[in-house]
Scaffold this active site. Structure first.
Site, PDB file in Angstrom:
ATOM      1  N   ASP A   1      42.081   5.906   1.553  1.00  0.00           N
ATOM      2  CA  ASP A   1      40.592   5.651   2.122  1.00  0.00           C
ATOM      3  C   ASP A   1      40.983   4.072   2.680  1.00  0.00           C
ATOM      4  O   ASP A   1      40.427   3.677   3.662  1.00  0.00           O
ATOM      5  CB  ASP A   1      39.610   5.373   1.126  1.00  0.00           C
ATOM      6  CG  ASP A   1      40.052   4.581   0.095  1.00  0.00           C
ATOM      7  OD1 ASP A   1      41.114   3.871  -0.038  1.00  0.00           O
ATOM      8  OD2 ASP A   1      39.168   4.041  -0.857  1.00  0.00           O
TER       9      ASP A   1
ATOM     10  N   LYS B   1      42.649  11.494  -5.534  1.00  0.00           N
ATOM     11  CA  LYS B   1      42.881  10.133  -6.255  1.00  0.00           C
ATOM     12  C   LYS B   1      41.597   9.478  -6.616  1.00  0.00           C
ATOM     13  O   LYS B   1      40.561   9.688  -5.808  1.00  0.00           O
ATOM     14  CB  LYS B   1      43.780   9.242  -5.200  1.00  0.00           C
ATOM     15  CG  LYS B   1      44.257   8.159  -6.010  1.00  0.00           C
ATOM     16  CD  LYS B   1      45.228   7.310  -5.497  1.00  0.00           C
ATOM     17  CE  LYS B   1      44.708   6.689  -4.309  1.00  0.00           C
ATOM     18  NZ  LYS B   1      43.727   5.484  -4.169  1.00  0.00           N
TER      19      LYS B   1
ATOM     20  N   GLU C   1      39.949   5.999  -8.023  1.00  0.00           N
ATOM     21  CA  GLU C   1      40.399   4.629  -8.375  1.00  0.00           C
ATOM     22  C   GLU C   1      39.479   4.233  -9.974  1.00  0.00           C
ATOM     23  O   GLU C   1      38.440   4.616 -10.042  1.00  0.00           O
ATOM     24  CB  GLU C   1      39.781   3.630  -7.447  1.00  0.00           C
ATOM     25  CG  GLU C   1      40.599   3.423  -6.257  1.00  0.00           C
ATOM     26  CD  GLU C   1      40.423   2.347  -5.328  1.00  0.00           C
ATOM     27  OE1 GLU C   1      39.395   1.373  -5.826  1.00  0.00           O
ATOM     28  OE2 GLU C   1      40.855   2.347  -4.091  1.00  0.00           O
TER      29      GLU C   1
ATOM     30  N   GLU D   1      48.598  -0.724  -8.563  1.00  0.00           N
ATOM     31  CA  GLU D   1      48.734  -1.398  -7.219  1.00  0.00           C
ATOM     32  C   GLU D   1      48.643  -2.908  -7.849  1.00  0.00           C
ATOM     33  O   GLU D   1      47.670  -3.235  -8.777  1.00  0.00           O
ATOM     34  CB  GLU D   1      47.596  -0.939  -6.642  1.00  0.00           C
ATOM     35  CG  GLU D   1      47.379  -1.976  -5.269  1.00  0.00           C
ATOM     36  CD  GLU D   1      46.562  -1.466  -4.006  1.00  0.00           C
ATOM     37  OE1 GLU D   1      45.936  -0.148  -4.520  1.00  0.00           O
ATOM     38  OE2 GLU D   1      46.510  -2.020  -3.147  1.00  0.00           O
TER      39      GLU D   1
HETATM   40  O1  KIV Z   1      44.135   3.994   0.216  1.00  0.00           O
HETATM   41  C1  KIV Z   1      45.208   4.089  -0.133  1.00  0.00           C
HETATM   42  O2  KIV Z   1      46.046   3.942   0.913  1.00  0.00           O
HETATM   43  C2  KIV Z   1      45.798   3.694  -1.303  1.00  0.00           C
HETATM   44  C3  KIV Z   1      47.260   3.327  -1.564  1.00  0.00           C
HETATM   45  C4  KIV Z   1      47.567   1.930  -1.328  1.00  0.00           C
HETATM   46  C5  KIV Z   1      47.978   3.655  -2.855  1.00  0.00           C
HETATM   47  O3  KIV Z   1      45.168   3.775  -2.437  1.00  0.00           O
END
Ligand code: KIV
Length: 391
Positions: free
Chosen positions: A176, A245, A247, A314
């Site tokens: 994102d 993914k 968070e 991160e």
């Molecule tokens: O959105 C993204 O690019 C990320 C990376 C920084 C891991 O979550």
């Protein structure tokens, strides 16, 4: 009509009312079976069929990169035009065929040079490169832990998707971060499912051989499990992602477990969570004190137990990230978390120097695309204004 349909239909005869010369069906010519072909060079093989051919060499297809490609209207078409028979060598009657004696299609002189087929546009595209030890699915990726560093980059469109795949990464993340890198937002919060679906589908069209992961945008994991499942389903079915993914740590672990049980592979993300930037008051390092280090450990274990195939860490203190890497079973993929992780991920536009804002300090920039692009654009403007182009 899709572009592909347009492409293929453009080579078909027109459906207009114009009378078309009838082609006489020729008796099938029996061709001698060709002798078994010699092994093709890797680039020929992959250009013929992108799906064929694992190779024992590290790189299967050593093909010229997309940036080197000539525009479609250039050489190959030119050549095939040259080798076509000249129209004046055909009898005038070919325009209006009358089936009189001596003027039937079969009586007409045959052109001495057989017209060459126009090369199909797709065959001019270079095939995506394939690396034998590139992770192609979540199991491959998880199995890389302890064997060699895992490497990943973000991509947001078909061009970058192809280039990133061809560089040999183990997975591409459609992050994102597209919001801050390409769409001009200050944070990732405004990014929504429409953005993520459009960009994920674009990267999928690059036909990467590696694993393709898409980010679930802000809020999608917070409404209800049904909403989360629906959004993950859309990213996989409509966007073509192999995995998503999410968070968060223990707060989302139960939902991740249910998602994994329904067949959605999940990449976890702990440490700095850019989607919470408004709540945490800015970007900063995590795991700086004992409490935070323990919280990170609890989160990482919760994600492992929920079934994440890997976890992004991160902006985690280097020593803490190193320890977490040893403690958890799934690979820890670091970003700004030091060299002790199982792998590294960075934002592609950051490492290429293609941005409107400064990249984070942990990023190494490998190119300065801003400079290359601005020089080229200024030269174009100057040449048009100065009457130098078109010449
Ligand atoms: O959105 C993204 O690019 C990320 C990376 C920084 C891991 O979550």
């Amino acid at each position: 009509m899709s572009d592909e349909e347009k492409e293929s239909s453009s080579s078909k005869p027109s459906d207009s009312g114009e009378e078309k010369p009838k082609l006489k069906r020729r008796a099938p010519v029996r061709r001698k079976k060709p002798a078994a072909p010699k092994a093709k060079k890797a680039d020929e093989a992959t250009a013929d069929n992108a799906e064929v051919a694992p190779v024992s060499e590290k790189v299967a297809a050593e093909v010229s990169p997309a940036v080197d490609q000539k525009p479609e209207s250039s050489e190959p078409e030119q050549k095939s035009k040259e080798s076509k028979p000249k129209p004046q060598s055909l009898p005038k009657s070919s325009a209006k065929p009358k089936e009189e004696e001596g003027n039937k299609p079969e009586d007409r002189p045959k052109p001495s040079v057989r017209p060459q087929r126009q090369p199909n546009r797709r065959s001019q595209e270079h095939a995506p490169k394939y690396y034998e030890d590139q992770a192609r699915n979540v199991r491959d990726l998880a199995n890389l832990k302890g064997k060699r560093p895992i490497v990943a980059l973000t991509a947001y469109d078909a061009v970058m998707g192809r280039l990133v795949n061809d560089a040999g990464v183990d997975f591409i993340l459609v992050g994102d971060s597209v919001g801050t890198t390409l769409l001009g937002h200050r944070t990732t919060i405004p990014v929504d499912m429409t953005d993520m679906l459009r960009h994920t589908a674009a990267v999928r069209r690059a036909q990467p051989k590696c694993l393709l992961v898409a980010d679930l945008p802000f809020g999608e994991a917070s409404f209800s499990f049904d909403r989360l499942l629906e959004s993950a389903r859309r990213l996989m079915q409509e966007g073509g992602a192999d995995a998503v993914k999410i968070e968060g740590g223990r707060d989302v672990a139960d939902d991740i477990e249910k998602l994994v049980a329904t067949g959605v592979p999940v990449l976890g993300h702990i440490g700095l969570l850019p989607q919470t930037v408004k709540a945490i008051g800015g970007y900063r390092k995590f795991g700086v004190d004992r409490q935070e280090a323990e919280d990170l450990y609890t989160d990482a274990i919760a994600l492992e137990e929920a079934g994440c195939f890997a976890v992004v860490g991160e902006m985690i203190e280097e020593a803490v990230a190193r320890e977490l890497t040893k403690q958890i079973l799934p690979p820890l993929i670091g970003i700004g978390s030091g060299a002790g992780c199982d792998g590294q991920i960075l934002v592609s536009t950051d490492i290429l120097g293609y941005n409107t804002r400064k990249a984070p300090s942990f990023v190494k920039t490998y190119a300065n695309l801003n400079q290359v692009i601005s020089r080229a654009l200024s030269q174009y403007v100057e040449e048009v204004r100065g009457g130098k182009f078109p010449s």
